[in-house]
Design a protein around this motif. Structure first.
Motif, PDB file in Angstrom:
ATOM      1  N   ASP A   1      -5.094  30.287 -41.351  1.00  0.00           N
ATOM      2  CA  ASP A   1      -5.004  31.352 -42.346  1.00  0.00           C
ATOM      3  C   ASP A   1      -6.339  32.039 -42.599  1.00  0.00           C
ATOM      4  O   ASP A   1      -7.391  31.397 -42.584  1.00  0.00           O
ATOM      5  CB  ASP A   1      -4.511  30.785 -43.683  1.00  0.00           C
ATOM      6  CG  ASP A   1      -3.005  30.640 -43.723  1.00  0.00           C
ATOM      7  OD1 ASP A   1      -2.336  31.005 -42.750  1.00  0.00           O
ATOM      8  OD2 ASP A   1      -2.494  30.158 -44.742  1.00  0.00           O
TER       9      ASP A   1
ATOM     10  N   ASP B   1       3.152  30.625 -29.485  1.00  0.00           N
ATOM     11  CA  ASP B   1       2.849  31.658 -30.478  1.00  0.00           C
ATOM     12  C   ASP B   1       4.137  32.376 -30.882  1.00  0.00           C
ATOM     13  O   ASP B   1       5.238  32.006 -30.435  1.00  0.00           O
ATOM     14  CB  ASP B   1       1.787  32.629 -29.956  1.00  0.00           C
ATOM     15  CG  ASP B   1       2.216  33.390 -28.711  1.00  0.00           C
ATOM     16  OD1 ASP B   1       3.426  33.440 -28.399  1.00  0.00           O
ATOM     17  OD2 ASP B   1       1.330  33.950 -28.041  1.00  0.00           O
TER      18      ASP B   1
ATOM     19  N   SER C   1       4.013  38.700 -36.529  1.00  0.00           N
ATOM     20  CA  SER C   1       4.074  37.526 -37.416  1.00  0.00           C
ATOM     21  C   SER C   1       3.511  37.859 -38.781  1.00  0.00           C
ATOM     22  O   SER C   1       2.492  38.509 -38.890  1.00  0.00           O
ATOM     23  CB  SER C   1       3.259  36.368 -36.833  1.00  0.00           C
ATOM     24  OG  SER C   1       3.788  35.970 -35.605  1.00  0.00           O
TER      25      SER C   1
ATOM     26  N   THR D   1      -1.803  30.986 -33.728  1.00  0.00           N
ATOM     27  CA  THR D   1      -1.713  32.269 -34.422  1.00  0.00           C
ATOM     28  C   THR D   1      -2.652  32.229 -35.614  1.00  0.00           C
ATOM     29  O   THR D   1      -2.634  31.281 -36.398  1.00  0.00           O
ATOM     30  CB  THR D   1      -0.268  32.547 -34.873  1.00  0.00           C
ATOM     31  OG1 THR D   1       0.575  32.568 -33.715  1.00  0.00           O
ATOM     32  CG2 THR D   1      -0.167  33.880 -35.594  1.00  0.00           C
TER      33      THR D   1
ATOM     34  N   THR E   1      -0.973  27.440 -36.754  1.00  0.00           N
ATOM     35  CA  THR E   1      -1.464  28.632 -37.441  1.00  0.00           C
ATOM     36  C   THR E   1      -2.731  28.324 -38.227  1.00  0.00           C
ATOM     37  O   THR E   1      -2.949  27.203 -38.677  1.00  0.00           O
ATOM     38  CB  THR E   1      -0.406  29.201 -38.407  1.00  0.00           C
ATOM     39  OG1 THR E   1      -0.179  28.278 -39.468  1.00  0.00           O
ATOM     40  CG2 THR E   1       0.895  29.508 -37.682  1.00  0.00           C
TER      41      THR E   1
END
Length: 190
Positions: free
Chosen positions: A43, A22, A190, A64, A41
């Motif tokens: 979204d 991460d 982030s 993430t 990741t």
């Protein structure tokens, strides 16, 4: 992506000794440069992201999840999902729909919101099911506490950063950061 697809993806790389990391891992400066890493990741903060947790746990993989906070706070669907859904109902081919979505990406948030309201009415603000809705605040709080999850900032209203002023972008990022801190209790890096 399906759960099976995600499982196959992660399994493939875990078998090849990749480590899923991460943002904290990236920023630590302690990564072994002789090892391979993946920064996975997701979204937007869809509710269906909960489906990934079982698979992340299975492989002890980190990911993430970038959250668009206004969608969480107001429980409104993402405009591109609405365009796809509504155009599909009308029998429009997906290629044509994707072209329309690409064209709409050039609008500012306010222009886009006005366009969506004119085209689809107020109903565009209502998700139809768990596939097209964002997490709510309580779900985000629970989700963010999972050991394999880190949370990232996708701005407050999912701005296209290339068509907004620096001040609008800064405000959207700062608003999202404050919202995420208030829900998760964690500083967002982030």
């Amino acid at each position: 992506i399906t759960k099976t697809d995600l499982d196959c993806f992660i399994k493939y790389f875990v078998k090849r000794n990749y480590k899923f990391i991460d943002g904290d891992d990236l920023m630590s400066g302690k990564l072994d440069l002789n090892r391979c890493y993946i920064y996975l990741t997701f979204d937007d903060g869809y509710y269906n992201n909960f489906n990934a947790l079982e698979i992340l746990d299975k492989y002890n993989a980190k990911a993430t999840f970038f959250i668009s906070t206004e969608h969480v706070e107001k429980q409104k669907p993402f405009w591109w999902d609405v365009v796809y859904r509504e155009r599909s109902i009308r029998g429009i081919h997906s290629t044509t729909i994707y072209k329309e979505i690409d064209k709409l990406k050039s609008l500012t948030f306010n222009e886009l919101d006005k366009n969506m309201r004119n085209e689809f009415g107020e109903k565009y603000l209502t998700p139809l099911n768990n596939m097209d809705r964002p997490m709510n605040m309580e779900e985000l709080k629970i989700f963010s506490s999972h050991s394999c999850v880190s949370i990232g900032n996708q701005t407050s209203n999912h701005l296209n950063l290339t068509v907004h002023s620096d001040n609008e972008v800064k405000k959207s990022i700062e608003d999202a950061e404050q919202f995420l801190l208030s829900i998760t209790g964690k500083s967002i890096k982030s």
